[in-house]
Design an enzyme around this catalytic site. Sequence first.
Site, mmCIF file in Angstrom:
data_model
loop_
_atom_site.group_PDB
_atom_site.id
_atom_site.type_symbol
_atom_site.label_atom_id
_atom_site.label_comp_id
_atom_site.label_asym_id
_atom_site.label_seq_id
_atom_site.Cartn_x
_atom_site.Cartn_y
_atom_site.Cartn_z
ATOM 1 N N THR A 95 0.855 -1.193 0.000
ATOM 2 C CA THR A 95 0.000 0.000 0.000
ATOM 3 C C THR A 95 0.886 1.236 0.000
ATOM 4 O OG1 THR A 95 -1.884 -0.979 1.161
ATOM 5 C CG2 THR A 95 -1.558 1.330 1.534
ATOM 6 N N GLY A 135 -10.460 -4.030 1.154
ATOM 7 C CA GLY A 135 -9.687 -3.987 2.398
ATOM 8 C C GLY A 135 -10.021 -2.765 3.247
HETATM 9 N N1 ASP Z 1 -4.180 -2.744 3.790
HETATM 10 C C1 ASP Z 1 -4.080 -3.211 2.438
HETATM 11 C C2 ASP Z 1 -5.234 -4.138 2.164
HETATM 12 O O1 ASP Z 1 -5.569 -4.942 2.996
HETATM 13 C C3 ASP Z 1 -2.812 -3.893 2.121
HETATM 14 C C4 ASP Z 1 -1.548 -3.268 2.678
HETATM 15 O O2 ASP Z 1 -1.593 -2.286 3.389
HETATM 16 O O3 ASP Z 1 -0.450 -3.799 2.411
HETATM 17 O O4 ASP Z 1 -5.759 -4.101 1.077
#
Ligand code: ASP
Length: 294
Positions: free
Chosen positions: A164, A194
């Site tokens: 992210t 997410g």
């Molecule tokens: N939080 C993000 C998701 O679950 C992924 C991440 O932060 O790496 O889509």
Amino acid sequence: MTERWTLVVHGGAGVNPSRDYADVETDLLALATEGAARLQGGVSAVDTVQWAVARMEASGLYVAGRGSAPNRAGIVEFDAAIMDGAGPRAGAVAAIQDVRSPIAAARAVMDLTPHVLLAGEGATAFARESGLDQIGNDPDFFRLAVGVEPHELEAEGDALAHGTVGAVALDRAGRLAAATSTGGLFGKRPGRVGDTPLPGAGTWADADIAISCTGVGEHFILAGGAGDMAARIRYAGLPAKDAAEAMLARVAALGGDGGLIALGRDGVPVFAWNSRGLKRAAAGSHVAPLVSVT
Ligand code: ASP
């Protein structure tokens, strides 16, 4: 308090110890210092976080925008949110396809509609109608983000490789804003959403705190995420760092890991993570430029 400004950015939780992140560190530091100069020049917090996240989406260095990976159906779906603590106002897109800058789509939802969150086909159609750049059939658009191994793209859903990008800013007028954008989990189910695009889960900004989270989104949603942290500050009077640690302890208790960046009106960057590293950088009127991935 004298006028102050700060930009904090992150490129996701978790680093692969066998990979070289020099490009990422160079990029994050440049973003933080250029963004801080924008804030110094009077650009608003909300415009600055959008600019920083759009740059990270376009770089392909991170799992967002160009660096995103396809879901089980072989299609890339993005999640993104932007929140302006002045208001507050927010805009978000979930499981959107075929847009070069998901954070631009989130901004358009905030500015051009009475809604906060558009999802799926409706979000994709909205971005197209709004004239936002599409990916179309561009074969060169996607690339593997730094640190991602090709075999991780075949994840079966419980292997949970992910990434992210995010930014939080304080501007000279004392306003806070947050933005987060992601390609989500590798090998996720079509339609999976997410924490990133959910205000109060992966992204939050109000008059006192701006927060951008990263980690396995399901755990952040179940722990209350950024909303839990903001509530600890507002109702329990906790310092931001303590509120961050308390929220991450809930994530850890659920078996999850990840991290966050946050910023209050004092302009002091807050970093917290229980993952293996958090790619991050910051710069501001009272913050010497800093960058680290460990
Ligand atoms: N939080 C993000 C998701 O679950 C992924 C991440 O932060 O790496 O889509």
